[in-house]
Design an enzyme around this catalytic site. Structure first.
Site, short mmCIF file in Angstrom:
data_model
loop_
_atom_site.label_atom_id
_atom_site.label_comp_id
_atom_site.label_asym_id
_atom_site.label_seq_id
_atom_site.Cartn_x
_atom_site.Cartn_y
_atom_site.Cartn_z
N ILE A 1 -4.33 -10.92 5.08
CA ILE A 1 -5.08 -11.67 4.14
C ILE A 1 -4.59 -12.64 3.28
CG2 ILE A 1 -6.60 -11.30 2.06
CD1 ILE A 1 -6.99 -8.25 2.92
N GLY A 2 -3.31 -12.43 3.01
CA GLY A 2 -2.48 -13.67 2.09
C GLY A 2 -2.65 -14.79 3.00
N TYR B 1 5.25 13.67 -5.63
CA TYR B 1 4.95 12.28 -5.21
C TYR B 1 3.72 12.48 -4.30
CZ TYR B 1 5.00 7.47 -3.41
OH TYR B 1 4.74 6.39 -3.08
#
Length: 327
Positions: free
Chosen positions: A47-48, A200
């Protein structure tokens, strides 16, 4: 159900655009960005990269920060091959390192360039528990905390640029609809993911980073308004798209999941559309503190609209980015 049908059909919303709109289409109203200097994180792929390509096409000067200068130079070369007159500067930046963020800002300031547009796009999904050099869980450090510090250190430059040029500055934070998965106490959960490996949860860590982006946008917008700065801050959800974010888990399972979800997937040009729309469209002048999806304003989660929580995570972030080690 109706919203899903509209999404699948690509029906246009109030903005005139929808889920099938592309970055090129939404910038047809902003065809001349030659006066704009933009920093885009995560612009080497996905996307960038498409966001950078379209802004370059429209004439913007681009600053492309990246951990790997070679990767960034490759991205620059791809843009120049299509738009040879583009003004693109490659710089080193590792968002998981607060020292790297500080060094990047100093080097950018030494260039004496204006700054009109900051797109905080870079993202990471750390499947395994890992800690940054600053003692912060890696997904949160990269997706949120590095961008928090980057924005904080660049705000003065953006405010000065807007005041000098009269052109409104814009900050765009890329979040995700996954932010709605997180409904707990942000700061207490941050303690859990940074200090306790056995508890986590990669998906919750990613969701936390994305709700943090939403809350950051809320508080940042309020602070900019209090300063009477001619700079806006908005948040976007690009949509579901397969990018290099999944690079750590390529294989049969990942391929199967994306195949089953293929009807909901956007192309990269479609996924970059909301970012480009919010970054450039004249209609959004003075619009700030909002969340956008499919190129239209959209609601956030209840937590994402909590101004007290936004102020709270800002204060916690200020502590985390202080020069003393958080370990």
């Amino acid at each position: 159900m109706l919203e899903t049908v509209k999404y699948l059909l690509g029906s246009a919303g109030p903005s005139g655009f929808g889920s099938k709109s592309t970055a090129e289409q939404v910038t047809d109203y902003s065809t001349d960005l030659r006066s704009i200097t933009a920093i885009i994180t995560g612009a080497t792929s996905g996307i960038g990269a498409e966001t950078a390509r379209i802004l370059a096409k429209r004439g913007a000067r681009l600053i492309l920060p990246a951990r790997s200068l070679k990767t960034a130079e490759d991205a620059k070369a791809r843009i120049l091959s299509e738009f040879p007159d583009s003004d693109i500067i490659v710089m080193a930046l590792d968002l998981s390192s607060l020292n790297s963020v500080r060094k990047f800002v100093k080097e950018f300031e030494s260039l004496n360039l204006p700054l009109n547009l900051l797109i905080n796009n870079a993202g990471k999904f750390s499947h395994e528990h890992s800690i940054s050099e600053d003692g912060i869980e890696m997904t949160f450090a990269t997706n949120y905390l590095g961008h928090f510090l980057l924005t904080k250190l660049l705000m003065k430059k953006m405010i000065e640029t807007a005041k000098t040029t009269g052109v409104q500055g814009r900050i765009v934070n890329v979040s995700s609809s996954i932010h709605t998965w997180f409904s707990g106490d942000t700061i207490r959960y941050l303690d859990l993911i940074t200090k306790n490996k056995s508890h986590y949860d990669a998906t919750r860590a990613y969701a936390l980073s994305k709700i943090a982006n939403v809350l950051h946008t809320k508080e940042l917008s309020l602070r900019l308004q209090e300063m009477e700065a001619n700079v806006t801050a908005n948040c976007v959800h690009p949509g579901i798209v397969r990018t290099r974010l999944t690079r750590e888990r390529e294989g049969l399972i990942t391929d199967l999941v994306f195949f089953l979800a293929s009807k909901l997937l956007k192309t990269i040009p479609q996924a970059a559309a909301t970012t480009c729309y919010v970054a450039t469209h004249p209609r959004l002048a003075n619009v700030t503190g909002k969340y956008f999806a499919d190129c239209n304003e959209a609601p956030t989660s209840k937590l994402g609209s909590n101004l007290a929580e936004a102020a709270r995570i800002w204060s916690a972030s200020e502590i985390m980015v202080s020069k003393e080690s958080v370990c």
